[in-house]
Design a protein around this motif. Structure first.
Motif, PDB file in Angstrom:
ATOM      1  N   MET A 207      -6.633  -8.383   5.726  1.00  0.00           N
ATOM      2  CA  MET A 207      -5.955  -7.700   4.614  1.00  0.00           C
ATOM      3  C   MET A 207      -6.746  -6.475   4.176  1.00  0.00           C
ATOM      4  SD  MET A 207      -4.749 -11.054   2.420  1.00  0.00           S
ATOM      5  CE  MET A 207      -3.801 -10.193   1.142  1.00  0.00           C
ATOM      6  N   ILE A 208      -8.063  -6.613   4.113  1.00  0.00           N
ATOM      7  CA  ILE A 208      -8.921  -5.484   3.722  1.00  0.00           C
ATOM      8  C   ILE A 208      -8.807  -4.354   4.741  1.00  0.00           C
ATOM      9  CG2 ILE A 208     -11.320  -4.766   3.431  1.00  0.00           C
ATOM     10  CD1 ILE A 208     -11.832  -7.566   2.188  1.00  0.00           C
ATOM     11  N   THR A 209      -8.788  -4.718   6.015  1.00  0.00           N
ATOM     12  CA  THR A 209      -8.631  -3.704   7.066  1.00  0.00           C
ATOM     13  C   THR A 209      -7.285  -3.006   6.938  1.00  0.00           C
ATOM     14  OG1 THR A 209     -10.052  -4.934   8.593  1.00  0.00           O
ATOM     15  CG2 THR A 209      -8.550  -3.319   9.559  1.00  0.00           C
ATOM     16  N   GLU A 210      -6.232  -3.785   6.714  1.00  0.00           N
ATOM     17  CA  GLU A 210      -4.884  -3.222   6.586  1.00  0.00           C
ATOM     18  C   GLU A 210      -4.762  -2.325   5.357  1.00  0.00           C
ATOM     19  OE1 GLU A 210      -1.302  -2.004   7.355  1.00  0.00           O
ATOM     20  OE2 GLU A 210      -2.262  -3.409   8.745  1.00  0.00           O
ATOM     21  N   ALA A 211      -5.496  -2.651   4.308  1.00  0.00           N
ATOM     22  CA  ALA A 211      -5.421  -1.874   3.065  1.00  0.00           C
ATOM     23  C   ALA A 211      -5.950  -0.456   3.229  1.00  0.00           C
ATOM     24  CB  ALA A 211      -6.192  -2.590   1.956  1.00  0.00           C
ATOM     25  N   GLU A 212      -6.807  -0.240   4.223  1.00  0.00           N
ATOM     26  CA  GLU A 212      -7.314   1.101   4.565  1.00  0.00           C
ATOM     27  C   GLU A 212      -7.960   1.812   3.372  1.00  0.00           C
ATOM     28  OE1 GLU A 212      -4.469   2.739   8.040  1.00  0.00           O
ATOM     29  OE2 GLU A 212      -3.503   2.640   6.064  1.00  0.00           O
ATOM     30  N   GLY A 213      -8.529   1.029   2.459  1.00  0.00           N
ATOM     31  CA  GLY A 213      -9.170   1.625   1.294  1.00  0.00           C
ATOM     32  C   GLY A 213      -8.209   2.125   0.238  1.00  0.00           C
TER      33      GLY A 213
ATOM     34  N   LYS B  21       0.823  -1.220   0.000  1.00  0.00           N
ATOM     35  CA  LYS B  21       0.000   0.000   0.000  1.00  0.00           C
ATOM     36  C   LYS B  21       0.855   1.268   0.000  1.00  0.00           C
ATOM     37  CE  LYS B  21      -0.884   0.478   4.989  1.00  0.00           C
ATOM     38  NZ  LYS B  21      -1.902   0.343   6.061  1.00  0.00           N
ATOM     39  N   THR B  22       2.166   1.114   0.221  1.00  0.00           N
ATOM     40  CA  THR B  22       3.069   2.266   0.172  1.00  0.00           C
ATOM     41  C   THR B  22       3.661   2.467  -1.223  1.00  0.00           C
ATOM     42  OG1 THR B  22       5.135   1.078   0.702  1.00  0.00           O
ATOM     43  CG2 THR B  22       3.740   1.772   2.555  1.00  0.00           C
ATOM     44  N   ILE B  23       3.386   1.561  -2.149  1.00  0.00           N
ATOM     45  CA  ILE B  23       3.973   1.625  -3.487  1.00  0.00           C
ATOM     46  C   ILE B  23       2.971   2.251  -4.448  1.00  0.00           C
ATOM     47  CG2 ILE B  23       4.929   0.291  -5.410  1.00  0.00           C
ATOM     48  CD1 ILE B  23       5.871  -1.782  -3.405  1.00  0.00           C
TER      49      ILE B  23
END
Length: 208
Positions: A164-170, A137-139
């Motif tokens: 994973m969905i939670t970690e993705a933060e949208g 998600k930082t790339i």
């Protein structure tokens, strides 16, 4: 709900579209989890279908640890996808230590612009796919991650997928795969909470 059909020919792609698929992932050699399709198939699918086509850039079967020469092959596949009018590209790279190959992923994600990138199921090889999301998600330009939560099926991996969905933060869509079919797609959408799903049989058997 977005249904992405995984196909290896124009015939399958057209049939998937006719049956209600919203997007295509175009590969060759699905017996080996998908390789770069040939240019003519790529061109026909991208020019004749009415739904988006995502093109796989994977130079060989086996692991996801790619050499400098293989990175060049992946760049060539991305060039072809751009030339054909694809809507995006799909690839995944790991290190020999079984972590996300962040350097080469950044390089190829930048190279792919303006086409969005889906990081494929290489992430499921990680000991902790949630950590993979944290890195990806930082790339810039990584828009989706294709995953079954590190398990053989989405049903088995549903708890990890939710994390994973939670970690993705949208910031990144978790594109859920793993034996997703026309028979269970609604159930898996509900149990994982994803908005996008992917499967070989997501709109039924295409090999008839």
């Amino acid at each position: 709900m977005i249904k992405e059909a995984c196909v290896e020919s124009y015939f399958e792609a057209k049939l998937a579209q006719d049956r209600g698929a919203n997007r295509i992932e175009l590969c060759s050699d699905l017996a080996n989890d998908g390789l770069t399709p040939d240019f003519e198939t790529m061109k026909k699918a991208c020019s004749e279908l009415d739904i988006p086509v995502m093109v796989m850039a994977r130079p060989r079967a086996g692991n996801f640890v790619h050499s400098a020469e293989e990175i060049e092959h992946m760049k060539a596949a991305i060039d072809q996808a751009k030339e054909c009018g694809a809507e995006g590209v799909v690839f995944g790279l790991l290190t020999a230590e079984n972590t996300i190959d962040e350097a080469n992923t950044r390089l190829l994600a930048k190279y792919a612009e303006p086409l969005p990138v889906t990081f494929h199921k290489a992430i499921d090889e990680l000991e902790d796919p949630v950590e993979g999301v944290r890195i990806l998600k930082t790339i810039p330009n990584i828009k989706r991650i294709l995953s079954s939560g590190g398990k053989a099926t989405a049903r088995e991996g549903q708890e990890v997928i939710r994390k994973m969905i939670t970690e993705a933060e949208g910031k990144i869509v978790i594109l859920v795969a793993g034996k997703v079919s026309n028979e269970n797609v609604s159930e898996i959408q509900q149990t994982t909470g994803t908005s996008e799903l992917h499967g070989r049989k997501i709109v039924g058997d295409l090999t008839l």
